[in-house]
Design a protein around this motif. Structure first.
Motif, PDB file in Angstrom:
ATOM      1  N   LYS A  59      39.118  40.186  42.799  1.00  0.00           N
ATOM      2  CA  LYS A  59      38.227  40.153  41.643  1.00  0.00           C
ATOM      3  C   LYS A  59      38.503  41.375  40.788  1.00  0.00           C
ATOM      4  O   LYS A  59      38.575  42.490  41.303  1.00  0.00           O
ATOM      5  CB  LYS A  59      36.771  40.158  42.112  1.00  0.00           C
ATOM      6  CG  LYS A  59      35.767  40.012  40.980  1.00  0.00           C
ATOM      7  CD  LYS A  59      34.355  39.955  41.527  1.00  0.00           C
ATOM      8  CE  LYS A  59      33.337  39.818  40.415  1.00  0.00           C
ATOM      9  NZ  LYS A  59      31.952  39.737  40.919  1.00  0.00           N
ATOM     10  N   PRO A  60      38.700  41.188  39.498  1.00  0.00           N
ATOM     11  CA  PRO A  60      38.988  42.352  38.647  1.00  0.00           C
ATOM     12  C   PRO A  60      37.821  43.328  38.619  1.00  0.00           C
ATOM     13  O   PRO A  60      36.670  42.950  38.833  1.00  0.00           O
ATOM     14  CB  PRO A  60      39.223  41.722  37.267  1.00  0.00           C
ATOM     15  CG  PRO A  60      38.513  40.413  37.316  1.00  0.00           C
ATOM     16  CD  PRO A  60      38.640  39.938  38.735  1.00  0.00           C
ATOM     17  N   ALA A  61      38.123  44.578  38.374  1.00  0.00           N
ATOM     18  CA  ALA A  61      37.078  45.597  38.308  1.00  0.00           C
ATOM     19  C   ALA A  61      36.158  45.323  37.129  1.00  0.00           C
ATOM     20  O   ALA A  61      36.604  44.837  36.086  1.00  0.00           O
ATOM     21  CB  ALA A  61      37.719  46.974  38.150  1.00  0.00           C
ATOM     22  N   PRO A  62      34.864  45.596  37.268  1.00  0.00           N
ATOM     23  CA  PRO A  62      33.937  45.368  36.155  1.00  0.00           C
ATOM     24  C   PRO A  62      34.351  46.192  34.939  1.00  0.00           C
ATOM     25  O   PRO A  62      34.770  47.338  35.062  1.00  0.00           O
ATOM     26  CB  PRO A  62      32.590  45.853  36.719  1.00  0.00           C
ATOM     27  CG  PRO A  62      32.735  45.781  38.194  1.00  0.00           C
ATOM     28  CD  PRO A  62      34.176  46.110  38.469  1.00  0.00           C
ATOM     29  N   GLU A  63      34.213  45.602  33.772  1.00  0.00           N
ATOM     30  CA  GLU A  63      34.508  46.330  32.548  1.00  0.00           C
ATOM     31  C   GLU A  63      33.690  45.767  31.399  1.00  0.00           C
ATOM     32  O   GLU A  63      33.294  44.596  31.422  1.00  0.00           O
ATOM     33  CB  GLU A  63      35.998  46.277  32.206  1.00  0.00           C
ATOM     34  CG  GLU A  63      36.542  44.880  31.970  1.00  0.00           C
ATOM     35  CD  GLU A  63      38.026  44.881  31.635  1.00  0.00           C
ATOM     36  OE1 GLU A  63      38.614  45.978  31.585  1.00  0.00           O
ATOM     37  OE2 GLU A  63      38.583  43.807  31.405  1.00  0.00           O
ATOM     38  N   GLU A  64      33.431  46.601  30.424  1.00  0.00           N
ATOM     39  CA  GLU A  64      32.688  46.130  29.258  1.00  0.00           C
ATOM     40  C   GLU A  64      33.541  45.133  28.488  1.00  0.00           C
ATOM     41  O   GLU A  64      34.775  45.210  28.490  1.00  0.00           O
ATOM     42  CB  GLU A  64      32.278  47.290  28.359  1.00  0.00           C
ATOM     43  CG  GLU A  64      33.423  47.960  27.631  1.00  0.00           C
ATOM     44  CD  GLU A  64      32.933  48.930  26.565  1.00  0.00           C
ATOM     45  OE1 GLU A  64      33.585  49.018  25.503  1.00  0.00           O
ATOM     46  OE2 GLU A  64      31.916  49.594  26.791  1.00  0.00           O
TER      47      GLU A  64
END
Length: 294
Positions: A59-64
């Motif tokens: 899962k990709p890292a959280p980002e705005e």
């Protein structure tokens, strides 16, 4: 309340294949001349764990996400988690009032985290300060006539000066809660990328063109809606009774018409949309016609 700021979950399960090494057959027993003790062990399939992990994309890292109407936070089905806010007694003492705000902010963070997780956007840490800064990452500090409290996206801080807040609300908990929930709504806009996306579309230095003022109203009305969403998530539990949450909701309409915050009618309308809608999609001011954000 103000604060432009100058701005599911997939659980991967690793499956390990096993081979049973020992076996017993009638022929084997006969060859040994009688019963034998079963002697065996279980061994993992070579590289099974590695291969299974390789099959499941990380899962990709959280980002705005710098989007407005189509921001993932506003997608269908995204919702806050129910929370129990256990707040200390409210007080005129600055240290005790600060503790009240910080405890509530922690509860708001807990309520918003499931929604940010669903959108895969970061849950940034907010700071609460009850004194005015000498300098701010957001430039000029507003006056008391302009704001009761405000949010600065540059340092992710809610500034709620004790004197201003007490002058506006006294010890009326509903007003304090509504104001803080609104300012935390701006923090969610900052975390999600909504504030950055709105800032990129501003066309005048002081955000004073008609188009820019409409964008600011969409920001502020969404913060009302986000604030009411959080109040609904806490209503009826802990220190926030159903009646206290309802009283806090009503304060969103206890305002004057404003070219930056919208009409009193629309300020309450968007708050009610969040309180009753129970989902972030209820707060998509960016998809609303201009008549609903006046």
């Amino acid at each position: 309340m103000t604060g432009t700021d100058e701005a599911s979950r997939d659980t991967g399960t690793a499956v390990v294949g096993l081979f049973i090494v020992a076996a017993l057959t009638a022929a084997g027993m006969a060859m040994a001349g009688g019963p034998r003790e079963i002697d065996g062990q279980a061994l993992p399939v070579p590289d099974a764990l590695t291969s299974e992990r390789a099959k499941a994309p990380a899962k990709p890292a959280p980002e705005e996400v710098r989007e407005l109407e189509t921001n993932p936070l506003l997608a269908d089905g995204v919702a806050l988690g129910a929370v129990t806010c256990r707040l200390p007694a409210i007080s005129r003492d600055p240290a005790k009032l600060e503790r009240y705000y910080k405890t509530f902010a922690s509860c708001l963070a807990e309520a918003w985290k499931p929604a940010l997780d669903q959108a895969n956007e970061p849950a940034l840490t907010v700071t609460v300060q009850v004194t005015l800064p000498e300098t701010s990452a957001c430039g000029k500090v507003p006056s008391e006539a302009e704001a009761v409290a405000y949010y600065c996206g540059g340092d992710t801080t809610i500034y709620a000066p004790t004197e201003w807040m007490l002058s506006d609300a006294g010890l009326e908990r509903s007003r304090h809660l509504a104001t803080m929930a609104h300012e935390y709504g701006h923090h969610i806009q900052r975390s999600s990328g909504i504030l950055s996306a709105a800032a990129e579309k501003m066309t005048s230095p002081d955000e004073d063109s008609p188009a820019d003022k409409e964008r600011v109203r969409r920001i502020e009305l969404q913060a009302n809606c986000f604030g009411a969403l959080a109040l609904a998530a806490a209503a009826g539990r802990g220190s926030i009774s159903t009646s206290l949450a309802a009283a806090a909701l009503d304060t969103y309409g206890d305002t004057d018409d404003s070219d930056t915050h919208g009409s009193s009618r629309n300020q309450l309308k968007w708050a009610k949309a969040g309180f009753s809608g129970k989902a972030t999609s209820s707060c998509n001011t960016w998809a609303a016609p201009a008549s609903e954000v006046k």
